[in-house]
Design an enzyme around this catalytic site. Structure first.
Site, PDB file in Angstrom:
ATOM      1  N   ASN A 110       1.119  -1.209   0.231  1.00 47.11           N
ATOM      2  CA  ASN A 110       0.129   0.234  -0.075  1.00 47.11           C
ATOM      3  C   ASN A 110       0.856   1.227   0.058  1.00 47.11           C
ATOM      4  O   ASN A 110       2.271   1.262  -0.149  1.00 47.11           O
ATOM      5  CB  ASN A 110      -0.999  -0.053   1.206  1.00 47.11           C
ATOM      6  CG  ASN A 110      -2.396   0.491   1.063  1.00 47.11           C
ATOM      7  OD1 ASN A 110      -2.282   1.705   0.090  1.00 47.11           O
ATOM      8  ND2 ASN A 110      -3.530  -0.208   1.367  1.00 47.11           N
ATOM      9  N   HIS A 153      24.233   1.404  10.442  1.00 46.44           N
ATOM     10  CA  HIS A 153      25.632   2.303  10.663  1.00 46.44           C
ATOM     11  C   HIS A 153      26.108   2.038  11.925  1.00 46.44           C
ATOM     12  O   HIS A 153      25.420   1.642  12.863  1.00 46.44           O
ATOM     13  CB  HIS A 153      24.992   3.868  10.416  1.00 46.44           C
ATOM     14  CG  HIS A 153      24.609   4.150   9.201  1.00 46.44           C
ATOM     15  ND1 HIS A 153      25.030   4.791   8.254  1.00 46.44           N
ATOM     16  CD2 HIS A 153      23.058   4.220   8.958  1.00 46.44           C
ATOM     17  CE1 HIS A 153      24.054   5.062   7.347  1.00 46.44           C
ATOM     18  NE2 HIS A 153      23.050   4.671   7.659  1.00 46.44           N
ATOM     19  N   ALA A 212      -0.490  -3.341  13.762  1.00 48.11           N
ATOM     20  CA  ALA A 212      -0.352  -1.946  13.291  1.00 48.11           C
ATOM     21  C   ALA A 212       0.811  -1.407  14.250  1.00 48.11           C
ATOM     22  O   ALA A 212       0.502  -1.429  15.383  1.00 48.11           O
ATOM     23  CB  ALA A 212      -1.488  -1.218  12.982  1.00 48.11           C
ATOM     24  N   ARG A 238      -0.386 -14.448  20.189  1.00 51.46           N
ATOM     25  CA  ARG A 238      -0.936 -15.787  20.166  1.00 51.46           C
ATOM     26  C   ARG A 238      -0.748 -16.474  18.872  1.00 51.46           C
ATOM     27  O   ARG A 238      -0.487 -15.887  17.691  1.00 51.46           O
ATOM     28  CB  ARG A 238      -2.491 -15.652  20.653  1.00 51.46           C
ATOM     29  CG  ARG A 238      -3.119 -14.946  19.625  1.00 51.46           C
ATOM     30  CD  ARG A 238      -4.828 -15.060  20.016  1.00 51.46           C
ATOM     31  NE  ARG A 238      -5.796 -14.298  19.201  1.00 51.46           N
ATOM     32  CZ  ARG A 238      -6.348 -14.613  18.057  1.00 51.46           C
ATOM     33  NH1 ARG A 238      -6.131 -15.882  17.590  1.00 51.46           N
ATOM     34  NH2 ARG A 238      -6.962 -13.814  17.343  1.00 51.46           N
TER      35      ARG A 238
END
Length: 220
Positions: A83, A113, A159, A182
């Site tokens: 997306n 880095h 999310a 879970r």
């Protein structure tokens, strides 16, 4: 003697040079074209992504805008979907399986880095560590996947997660740092969101499950 390109791809310490800059600029040309092409030109968009990536399936969909470093280190399987505002920093290989969904603002980062300030500034020490994502994985919006991580098959990442360690197959994982909550079970074929039931046309009986493709967690 290895070039910095070879060192970068193999995970060795390297520093930026003109060859790496020119590789990135070639990719930036393709990215500019991709991100500015009319959204309805779907076939042209797909061709540009296939031109950038090392290997893809026949079918894929990448929403605009999209960002990557080199493209040459990105391999995606069939039915890949990313997306909008996906970022793939591919200084090391990013390998993604089939049927993978990346929600908006997902970032997959292989670049690192030096932690030591002198090595980072004066020596410009950089390195990369590959990221591998299995089949049938859904990564939620605003998730960051960090260098060296492997995510197994059939995983869902919630999310806003920051994935710093490997996630085993068949897991729901979320958080910063991302942890397994879970594994999946029959309830996940009954409810699609909280207490909301799937309608009858989506109900799967055990006898309807494809043989050989579903593991134990999917039929209990």
């Amino acid at each position: 003697m290895k070039s910095n390109v070879e060192k970068m791809i193999s995970g060795e310490v390297y520093r930026q040079d003109e060859e790496l800059l020119q590789l990135r600029l070639v990719t930036r040309d393709l990215l500019y074209e991709f991100n500015h092409i009319h959204p309805r030109k779907l076939s042209e968009r797909q061709l540009l992504i296939k031109k950038m990536f090392k290997k893809t399936g026949d079918e894929l969909f990448v929403e605009q805008p999209f960002h990557c470093d080199y493209g040459i280190n990105i391999t995606v399987g069939e039915n890949f979907l990313a997306n909008n505002n996906c970022t793939l920093l591919d200084v090391a290989p990013i390998t993604i399986g089939k049927d993978v969904l990346l929600a908006p603002n997902v970032g997959i980062y292989t670049a690192g880095h030096a932690l030591d300030p002198v090595l980072r500034q004066e020596y410009q020490a950089e390195f990369g560590a590959p990221v591998t994502i299995g089949d049938n994985v859904w990564i939620g919006a605003n998730t960051s996947v960090l260098p060296g991580v492997t995510i197994g098959d059939h995983v869902v990442i919630g999310a806003g997660s920051v994935v710093t360690k490997d996630i085993p197959a068949n897991s729901l994982a979320v958080g910063n740092p991302c942890r397994v909550v879970r594994t999946f079970n029959k309830k996940d074929r009954t409810y699609y969101f909280k207490k909301l039931h799937y309608p009858p046309e989506y109900i799967i009986s055990e006898t309807d499950l494809p043989k050989g493709e579903y593991t134990k967690w999917q039929i209990e």
